[in-house]
Design a protein around this motif. Structure first.
Motif, PDB file in Angstrom:
ATOM      1  N   ASP A  30       0.881  -1.160   0.000  1.00 18.60           N
ATOM      2  CA  ASP A  30       0.000   0.000   0.000  1.00 18.60           C
ATOM      3  C   ASP A  30       0.925   1.217   0.000  1.00 18.60           C
ATOM      4  N   GLY A  32       2.371   4.897  -0.108  1.00 15.03           N
ATOM      5  CA  GLY A  32       2.062   6.257   0.315  1.00 15.03           C
ATOM      6  C   GLY A  32       3.332   7.078   0.280  1.00 15.03           C
ATOM      7  N   ARG A  35       4.363   6.616   4.137  1.00 20.18           N
ATOM      8  CA  ARG A  35       4.461   5.230   4.617  1.00 20.18           C
ATOM      9  C   ARG A  35       4.088   4.249   3.519  1.00 20.18           C
ATOM     10  N   GLY A  37       2.641   0.337   3.472  1.00 21.11           N
ATOM     11  CA  GLY A  37       2.188  -0.850   4.180  1.00 21.11           C
ATOM     12  C   GLY A  37       2.530  -2.083   3.360  1.00 21.11           C
ATOM     13  N   THR A  53       4.815  -1.935   8.382  1.00 27.12           N
ATOM     14  CA  THR A  53       4.690  -0.619   7.761  1.00 27.12           C
ATOM     15  C   THR A  53       6.074   0.002   7.713  1.00 27.12           C
ATOM     16  N   ASP A  55       7.878   3.187   7.573  1.00 29.68           N
ATOM     17  CA  ASP A  55       7.531   4.568   7.894  1.00 29.68           C
ATOM     18  C   ASP A  55       8.749   5.456   7.662  1.00 29.68           C
ATOM     19  N   SER A 121      -8.009   1.757   2.242  1.00 31.67           N
ATOM     20  CA  SER A 121      -7.728   2.332   3.562  1.00 31.67           C
ATOM     21  C   SER A 121      -8.993   2.419   4.403  1.00 31.67           C
ATOM     22  N   LYS A 139      -3.045   4.032  13.570  1.00 33.46           N
ATOM     23  CA  LYS A 139      -2.009   4.595  12.701  1.00 33.46           C
ATOM     24  C   LYS A 139      -0.888   3.608  12.395  1.00 33.46           C
ATOM     25  N   ASP A 143      -1.697   0.999   7.366  1.00 32.79           N
ATOM     26  CA  ASP A 143      -1.128   0.792   6.035  1.00 32.79           C
ATOM     27  C   ASP A 143      -0.888  -0.684   5.729  1.00 32.79           C
ATOM     28  N   GLN A 144      -0.444  -1.451   6.728  1.00 26.11           N
ATOM     29  CA  GLN A 144      -0.215  -2.870   6.462  1.00 26.11           C
ATOM     30  C   GLN A 144      -1.533  -3.632   6.333  1.00 26.11           C
ATOM     31  N   ALA A 146      -4.208  -2.188   5.083  1.00 27.67           N
ATOM     32  CA  ALA A 146      -4.633  -1.777   3.742  1.00 27.67           C
ATOM     33  C   ALA A 146      -3.924  -2.645   2.695  1.00 27.67           C
TER      34      ALA A 146
END
Length: 160
Positions: A30, A32, A35, A37, A53, A55, A121, A139, A143-144, A146
């Motif tokens: 995922d 971003g 971040r 995921g 994730t 980050d 998400s 938080k 992401d993981q 997702a």
């Protein structure tokens, strides 16, 4: 694999081997700007589990972490969620995500499947809410989870 329009394959070196892919491990991302995921799954049983994730905004740090995951899990395919706007059009983040997917393909010489990730998400947040993880506590995991949702969507697309 081209049975569904929501799936695109990046395979510049033509290394996609359906038999190997469908009996192997898959890493899903995922993407971003802040971040990434990551989820891991197995083709044979269509499992999908949140993994980690990443980050960090530094591409060097991100790709070092991804390289370690590729070494550890030995995936036969990478799946990247493609962030499209609600009407299906591409955004600036869509273009960055495609660049990320091409870099994954080039760096690891693994085929990369891009799949529509609209709502991943929101779905991940709902799953975490149902698990009792709410608000700011999400938080670290959002992401993981997702990425797990993206991987499930990929597996679902195979049976359509």
């Amino acid at each position: 694999m081209s049975g569904t329009s929501s799936l695109q394959l990046i395979d510049n070196e033509k290394v996609y081997d359906k038999t190997k892919v469908q009996s192997g491990t898959v890493l899903a991302f995922d993407f971003g700007e802040r971040r990434i995921g990551v989820a891991v799954g197995e083709h044979l049983i269509h499992s999908a589990n949140p993994l980690v994730t990443i980050d960090n905004e530094s591409n060097e740090v991100r790709f070092t972490a991804i390289s370690q995951l590729v070494d550890e899990w030995q995936p036969k395919l990478l799946v990247v969620g493609l962030p499209l706007s609600l009407d299906g059009s591409e955004t600036e983040v869509t273009l960055l995500c495609k660049k990320f997917a091409r870099r994954l393909n080039g760096r690891f010489n693994l085929p990369v499947a891009l799949i529509d990730e609209r709502y991943s998400s929101a779905e991940a947040s709902q799953l975490l809410n149902e698990s009792g993880i709410k608000g700011r506590a999400q938080k670290a995991m959002l992401d993981q989870v997702a990425a797990q949702t993206i991987l499930r969507s990929y597996f679902d697309s195979l049976s359509q």
